[in-house]
Design a protein around this motif. Sequence first.
Motif, PDB file in Angstrom:
ATOM      1  N   LEU A   8       0.764  -1.438   0.003  1.00 39.93           N
ATOM      2  CA  LEU A   8      -0.097   0.094  -0.046  1.00 39.93           C
ATOM      3  C   LEU A   8       0.942   1.101   0.066  1.00 39.93           C
ATOM      4  O   LEU A   8       1.947   1.157   0.601  1.00 39.93           O
ATOM      5  N   ALA A  16      -9.251   0.219  -0.092  1.00 36.53           N
ATOM      6  CA  ALA A  16      -8.227  -0.654  -0.146  1.00 36.53           C
ATOM      7  C   ALA A  16      -7.580  -1.008   1.011  1.00 36.53           C
ATOM      8  O   ALA A  16      -7.067  -1.960   1.390  1.00 36.53           O
ATOM      9  N   GLU A  17      -7.101   0.063   1.851  1.00 38.44           N
ATOM     10  CA  GLU A  17      -6.357  -0.202   3.078  1.00 38.44           C
ATOM     11  C   GLU A  17      -7.039  -0.756   4.243  1.00 38.44           C
ATOM     12  O   GLU A  17      -6.596  -1.809   4.712  1.00 38.44           O
ATOM     13  N   THR A  92      -0.761  -6.212  -4.409  1.00 39.37           N
ATOM     14  CA  THR A  92      -1.117  -4.761  -4.375  1.00 39.37           C
ATOM     15  C   THR A  92      -2.405  -4.561  -4.426  1.00 39.37           C
ATOM     16  O   THR A  92      -2.996  -5.044  -5.372  1.00 39.37           O
ATOM     17  N   PHE A  93      -3.093  -3.837  -3.582  1.00 39.35           N
ATOM     18  CA  PHE A  93      -4.426  -3.315  -3.905  1.00 39.35           C
ATOM     19  C   PHE A  93      -4.719  -2.091  -4.773  1.00 39.35           C
ATOM     20  O   PHE A  93      -5.809  -1.595  -4.542  1.00 39.35           O
ATOM     21  N   LEU A  94      -3.789  -1.666  -5.119  1.00 35.55           N
ATOM     22  CA  LEU A  94      -3.701  -0.474  -5.994  1.00 35.55           C
ATOM     23  C   LEU A  94      -2.855  -0.638  -7.067  1.00 35.55           C
ATOM     24  O   LEU A  94      -1.702  -1.074  -7.166  1.00 35.55           O
ATOM     25  N   SER A 115      -5.108  -6.193  -6.987  1.00 35.89           N
ATOM     26  CA  SER A 115      -6.518  -6.068  -6.774  1.00 35.89           C
ATOM     27  C   SER A 115      -6.837  -4.733  -7.360  1.00 35.89           C
ATOM     28  O   SER A 115      -6.284  -3.605  -6.771  1.00 35.89           O
ATOM     29  N   GLN A 117      -8.915  -1.430  -7.579  1.00 38.65           N
ATOM     30  CA  GLN A 117     -10.083  -1.085  -6.422  1.00 38.65           C
ATOM     31  C   GLN A 117     -11.176   0.025  -7.413  1.00 38.65           C
ATOM     32  O   GLN A 117     -11.970   0.376  -6.952  1.00 38.65           O
ATOM     33  N   ASN A 118     -10.541   0.397  -8.440  1.00 36.19           N
ATOM     34  CA  ASN A 118     -11.267   1.252  -9.296  1.00 36.19           C
ATOM     35  C   ASN A 118     -11.132   1.247 -10.713  1.00 36.19           C
ATOM     36  O   ASN A 118     -10.064   0.553 -11.110  1.00 36.19           O
ATOM     37  N   ASN A 170     -14.223  -7.365  -2.023  1.00 32.65           N
ATOM     38  CA  ASN A 170     -13.412  -7.065  -0.786  1.00 32.65           C
ATOM     39  C   ASN A 170     -13.897  -7.579   0.203  1.00 32.65           C
ATOM     40  O   ASN A 170     -15.200  -7.613   0.301  1.00 32.65           O
TER      41      ASN A 170
END
Length: 338
Positions: A8, A16-17, A92-94, A115, A117-118, A170
């Motif tokens: 992150l 995401a966090e 990584t979620f971003l 992942s 997220q947008n 999520n």
Amino acid sequence: MRYIAFFLPDFNGGGAERAVLEVVTHWPQASPLTPIVIVRAKSGPLAGAFQASDIEVISLGLRHRADRSTSIRTVLALRRLFKARRIELLLTFLSAPAPVLAARTVRRRPLVGVSIQNPPGSGTAGFHASIVKAAVLSSLRLADVVLSPTEGMLGSLPARIRTKSHYAPNPVDTERVQPGRRRSGEAYRVGMVGRLAPQKRYDLAIESFALADIPDSELHIWGTGDSRVQRELSGLLDRYGIADRVTFHGFQADIEEAFMYMDCLLLTSDYEGFGNVIVEALAAGRPVVATDVPFGPRDIIQDSLQGVLVHPGEPSSIADGLRTVHSLPDTEHLVAHR
């Protein structure tokens, strides 16, 4: 020791966090991989929650800035870390390119998962948007696996990327949110939860709340962001004459308390990859008014009892949605369908 690493930029209080926090705090002890969290900097409102999780947090000691210099420093710092630790999987979620590039440039590289997220390229406009979208798609092509929190966003990806993509909503701990009935005789509380960022369109929410003109109603906002944004929103409150009916609560670590305090959730975003707050609100038995944007709200809200989808960017449509959920019977029907 073998590790799975979650990357992150920092400990901002976004979805995401919070998703990463849910994963690492519920990580099975029997797993052959030990979770660690990697951040550019140990800053942000969720820093305390991560430190209290007993999960190792590694800071790269960098600033969270979206510029070329920070990206290069991130790649170099991650390369050194990959050589020092036996990291089997990096998630990584971003969808920033730096972690993916770092993993691709070491001899014993970890598998890389992203992942998203947008929607790729969202949040920017014009020529800059095309550059950002190209960079994001390039990082997804280089990843070993891509995770999408909604089926709609999964279907929007290029065919080459879809072949290695999977639907993975999520994680949301709904057990922390206890459903309850609305308090009779008290003000009707419209709630919003999220970063004070342009994506969330709080300006639109304030205008719509004023236009709805629900008797004895209040708007409560939980979240932090740029102080300049809050000053601009405060100016809107004066313009619409509702300053005495709107409260900014700031960041709240125990966010489930916010859902128990409100009577309905309002989400006026321009785009949403998922929308953790929608799931949490429904778990608390609170109906939702959400803009029908790509991709999360439509994937989560299934019927009129759970809430309504309204036209993005249209205050009159959002105001109608608020009036609709205000007229719904008590939230007991949502509790029954958990």
